[in-house]
Design a protein around this motif. Structure first.
Motif, PDB file in Angstrom:
ATOM      1  N   PHE A 159      50.616  30.590  56.904  1.00 56.00           N
ATOM      2  CA  PHE A 159      50.144  31.040  58.510  1.00 56.00           C
ATOM      3  C   PHE A 159      51.874  32.128  58.905  1.00 56.00           C
ATOM      4  CE2 PHE A 159      50.752  29.988  63.212  1.00 56.00           C
ATOM      5  CZ  PHE A 159      49.793  30.681  63.363  1.00 56.00           C
ATOM      6  N   ALA A 160      53.027  32.090  58.394  1.00 55.92           N
ATOM      7  CA  ALA A 160      54.315  32.232  58.198  1.00 55.92           C
ATOM      8  C   ALA A 160      53.998  33.991  58.191  1.00 55.92           C
ATOM      9  CB  ALA A 160      55.383  31.941  57.191  1.00 55.92           C
ATOM     10  N   ALA A 161      53.197  34.347  57.467  1.00 59.84           N
ATOM     11  CA  ALA A 161      52.449  35.577  57.395  1.00 59.84           C
ATOM     12  C   ALA A 161      51.838  36.634  58.557  1.00 59.84           C
ATOM     13  CB  ALA A 161      51.905  36.544  55.907  1.00 59.84           C
TER      14      ALA A 161
ATOM     15  N   ASP B 141      45.092  39.427  63.852  1.00 54.61           N
ATOM     16  CA  ASP B 141      43.989  38.181  63.854  1.00 54.61           C
ATOM     17  C   ASP B 141      43.885  37.007  63.426  1.00 54.61           C
ATOM     18  OD1 ASP B 141      43.108  39.868  61.457  1.00 54.61           O
ATOM     19  OD2 ASP B 141      40.897  40.198  62.340  1.00 54.61           O
ATOM     20  N   LEU B 142      44.983  36.271  62.524  1.00 55.48           N
ATOM     21  CA  LEU B 142      45.512  35.416  62.516  1.00 55.48           C
ATOM     22  C   LEU B 142      45.884  34.862  62.345  1.00 55.48           C
ATOM     23  CD1 LEU B 142      45.295  34.337  59.085  1.00 55.48           C
ATOM     24  CD2 LEU B 142      48.031  34.480  59.237  1.00 55.48           C
ATOM     25  N   ARG B 143      45.173  32.908  62.800  1.00 57.46           N
ATOM     26  CA  ARG B 143      45.073  32.475  64.108  1.00 57.46           C
ATOM     27  C   ARG B 143      45.692  31.411  63.135  1.00 57.46           C
ATOM     28  NH1 ARG B 143      39.556  31.599  62.930  1.00 57.46           N
ATOM     29  NH2 ARG B 143      38.416  29.718  63.460  1.00 57.46           N
ATOM     30  N   GLY B 144      45.621  30.151  63.829  1.00 57.95           N
ATOM     31  CA  GLY B 144      46.232  28.464  63.326  1.00 57.95           C
ATOM     32  C   GLY B 144      45.165  27.473  63.918  1.00 57.95           C
ATOM     33  N   VAL B 145      44.677  27.349  62.904  1.00 53.64           N
ATOM     34  CA  VAL B 145      44.021  25.950  62.633  1.00 53.64           C
ATOM     35  C   VAL B 145      44.811  24.866  62.717  1.00 53.64           C
ATOM     36  CG1 VAL B 145      41.722  24.563  62.288  1.00 53.64           C
ATOM     37  CG2 VAL B 145      41.902  27.235  62.872  1.00 53.64           C
ATOM     38  N   ARG B 146      45.050  23.842  63.448  1.00 47.69           N
ATOM     39  CA  ARG B 146      46.015  22.697  63.500  1.00 47.69           C
ATOM     40  C   ARG B 146      44.897  21.442  62.304  1.00 47.69           C
ATOM     41  NH1 ARG B 146      50.163  19.517  64.791  1.00 47.69           N
ATOM     42  NH2 ARG B 146      49.250  18.145  65.412  1.00 47.69           N
TER      43      ARG B 146
ATOM     44  N   GLU C 209      50.263  24.595  66.879  1.00 46.62           N
ATOM     45  CA  GLU C 209      51.906  24.041  67.493  1.00 46.62           C
ATOM     46  C   GLU C 209      51.946  23.106  65.679  1.00 46.62           C
ATOM     47  OE1 GLU C 209      52.398  20.925  71.300  1.00 46.62           O
ATOM     48  OE2 GLU C 209      50.411  21.524  70.205  1.00 46.62           O
ATOM     49  N   ARG C 210      53.481  23.307  65.582  1.00 43.70           N
ATOM     50  CA  ARG C 210      53.987  22.791  64.128  1.00 43.70           C
ATOM     51  C   ARG C 210      54.277  21.375  65.130  1.00 43.70           C
ATOM     52  NH1 ARG C 210      52.973  25.836  60.123  1.00 43.70           N
ATOM     53  NH2 ARG C 210      53.891  24.439  59.049  1.00 43.70           N
TER      54      ARG C 210
ATOM     55  N   ILE D 246      49.867   2.144  55.831  1.00 48.19           N
ATOM     56  CA  ILE D 246      50.552   3.611  56.142  1.00 48.19           C
ATOM     57  C   ILE D 246      51.227   4.033  55.685  1.00 48.19           C
ATOM     58  CG2 ILE D 246      50.669   5.476  57.998  1.00 48.19           C
ATOM     59  CD1 ILE D 246      48.838   3.862  59.776  1.00 48.19           C
ATOM     60  N   LEU D 247      51.193   4.637  54.399  1.00 46.51           N
ATOM     61  CA  LEU D 247      52.139   5.484  53.594  1.00 46.51           C
ATOM     62  C   LEU D 247      52.642   6.968  54.385  1.00 46.51           C
ATOM     63  CD1 LEU D 247      50.931   4.943  50.217  1.00 46.51           C
ATOM     64  CD2 LEU D 247      52.524   3.642  51.307  1.00 46.51           C
ATOM     65  N   GLU D 248      52.028   7.721  54.932  1.00 44.59           N
ATOM     66  CA  GLU D 248      52.424   8.862  55.449  1.00 44.59           C
ATOM     67  C   GLU D 248      51.358   9.111  56.057  1.00 44.59           C
ATOM     68  OE1 GLU D 248      52.285  11.461  52.125  1.00 44.59           O
ATOM     69  OE2 GLU D 248      52.447  13.375  53.672  1.00 44.59           O
ATOM     70  N   THR D 249      51.951   9.781  57.460  1.00 44.90           N
ATOM     71  CA  THR D 249      51.152  11.171  57.986  1.00 44.90           C
ATOM     72  C   THR D 249      51.735  12.875  58.138  1.00 44.90           C
ATOM     73  OG1 THR D 249      53.038  10.514  60.561  1.00 44.90           O
ATOM     74  CG2 THR D 249      50.891   9.305  60.038  1.00 44.90           C
ATOM     75  N   ARG D 250      50.928  13.400  58.386  1.00 46.17           N
ATOM     76  CA  ARG D 250      51.226  14.822  58.486  1.00 46.17           C
ATOM     77  C   ARG D 250      50.246  16.068  58.764  1.00 46.17           C
ATOM     78  NH1 ARG D 250      54.861  16.732  53.957  1.00 46.17           N
ATOM     79  NH2 ARG D 250      53.903  19.055  53.784  1.00 46.17           N
ATOM     80  N   ALA D 251      50.932  16.799  59.551  1.00 43.93           N
ATOM     81  CA  ALA D 251      49.920  18.014  60.013  1.00 43.93           C
ATOM     82  C   ALA D 251      50.471  19.561  59.713  1.00 43.93           C
ATOM     83  CB  ALA D 251      50.549  17.684  61.986  1.00 43.93           C
TER      84      ALA D 251
END
Ligand SMILES: Cc1cc2nc3c(=O)[nH]c(=O)nc-3n(C[C@H](O)[C@H](O)[C@H](O)COP(=O)(O)OP(=O)(O)OC[C@H]3O[C@@H](n4cnc5c(N)ncnc54)[C@H](O)[C@@H]3O)c2cc1C
Length: 333
Positions: free
Chosen positions: A179-181, A187-192, A239-240, A267-272
């Motif tokens: 996504f950094a590119a 037309d590149l979009r982000g899907v969280r 959104e990051r 719960i060991l980890e949550t991440r997005a």
């Protein structure tokens, strides 16, 4: 030929390995200070499930996925081929029927067959679908495996380097910045996507289990030693930030509905993270001068990166005859 690859996510490392196998001198530049630190690929479930994905994806995903099922076991250790089990609560039986209509390569299973496949689900679901040819891997171990193979072939991997395709050295450049590119495409979009990692000694699944759920395509992927990845939301947003309460609640409620013992899991980890996606949700391999871009892997990074890696190597090094499988995949990618 000297090739510089920008980005050590799954797109960059699979392309780097494919190029190195075909004789290129490959250097991967990664802006993170270690493998996965800034990569969407670190958040993935690692399901290699082309026929399940057909429920919502193009037929090209099935074809690319079949390549992945052959490519990954040759590239890294730890690919488990135990299929995928899809279940739904009795009230969502219509969802299961709809899923079956949109997919193929499955067996319809009743409660006894579900219990035979996953004894911990005995008595919990009356019907489901079993996709025996699908597989899964641990994405973090797989990325480490790719990096090790690349280095063994004489490739180089440098961390902490913020690189640009215009300024990178080499006869050819592969831009796999995910996504950094986005500035390179209009037309590149982000899907969280949000996920959790939990641990419980009370459940032992042999394979990914999907629970059809009204709001999220919920699945549990076993990572061994009682560790499970729970995923994943699909939100049209770039959104990051960390996972939000509603998403975590939905994922945990779905896990609890699958098996109440998840209620006591640690719960060991949550991440997005943000999946890079084009409007048709299919990846693209595109050359502009000496730069070849590979991007848009959407929710299919591990599933479609092998086909894309072959297309990248064909584009950079020249492909191996028009009847070659990689050539056909290049056109599809
Ligand atoms: C919760 C979740 C679950 C998922 N589950 C699955 C799944 O089960 N199966 C599946 O196939 N896919 C899955 N995906 C999708 C998959 O993770 C993505 O498609 C994939 O990670 C995209 O890979 P990539 O290499 O393009 O991008 P990334 O993994 O983001 O890699 C890009 C790399 O480029 C680096 N970079 C960026 N800019 C620069 C720069 N200027 N210089 C140097 N380096 C740079 C970044 O630091 C990063 O390491 C999931 C995604 C999410 C979020």
């Amino acid at each position: 030929m000297r090739v510089t690859v920008l980005g050590a996510g799954v797109a960059g490392l699979t392309a780097a390995l494919e190029l190195a196998r075909r004789g290129a001198a490959v250097t991967v530049l990664e802006r993170g200070d270690r493998l996965g630190a800034l990569a969407c690929s670190w958040s993935a479930g690692g399901m290699l499930a082309p026929w399940c994905e057909r429920e919502s994806a193009d037929e090209a995903v099935v074809r690319g996925g079949e390549t992945a099922l052959r490519w990954w076991p040759e590239a890294v250790d730890g690919v488990t081929r135990a299929g995928t089990l899809v279940v739904a609560p009795a009230r969502d039986h219509a969802e299961l029927a709809r899923f079956a209509r949109r997919t193929r390569e499955f067996e319809t299973v009743d409660g006894d067959a579900i219990a035979a496949l996953e004894p911990d689900l005995a008595g919990r679901f009356r019907s489901g679908l079993f996709f025996p040819r699908e597989a899964h891997l641990d994405p973090r171990a797989a990325l480490a495996g790719l990096a090790a193979r690349l280095i063994a072939l004489g490739g180089e991997l440098r961390y902490g380097v913020e690189a640009s395709p215009e300024e990178a050295d080499g006869d050819a450049v592969v831009d796999a910045r995910g996504f950094a590119a986005r500035a390179a495409f209009d037309d590149l979009r982000g899907v969280r996507g949000e996920m959790l990692v939990v641990r419980t000694g009370e459940i032992a699944f042999a394979r990914p289990v999907r629970l059809l759920h009204p709001r999220i395509p919920f699945y549990v992927v076993p990572r061994g030693d009682g560790v499970f990845m729970l995923g994943a939301t699909m939100i049209e947003s770039a959104e990051r930030r960390g996972p939000v309460v509603r998403s975590v609640a939905d994922l945990l409620n779905a896990a609890f509905a699958l098996h109440p013992a998840f209620g006591e899991a640690e719960i060991l980890e949550t991440r997005a993270d943000v999946r890079p996606a084009f409007p048709d949700n299919l990846p693209r391999v595109e050359s502009r001068g000496r730069v070849t871009y590979v991007n848009g892997l959407y929710r299919h990074g591990f599933l479609l990166s092998p086909a894309c890696a072959r297309a990248v190597a064909d584009a950079v090094l020249g492909h191996e005859g028009s009847g070659h499988e990689a050539d056909r995949e290049r056109r599809r990618a």
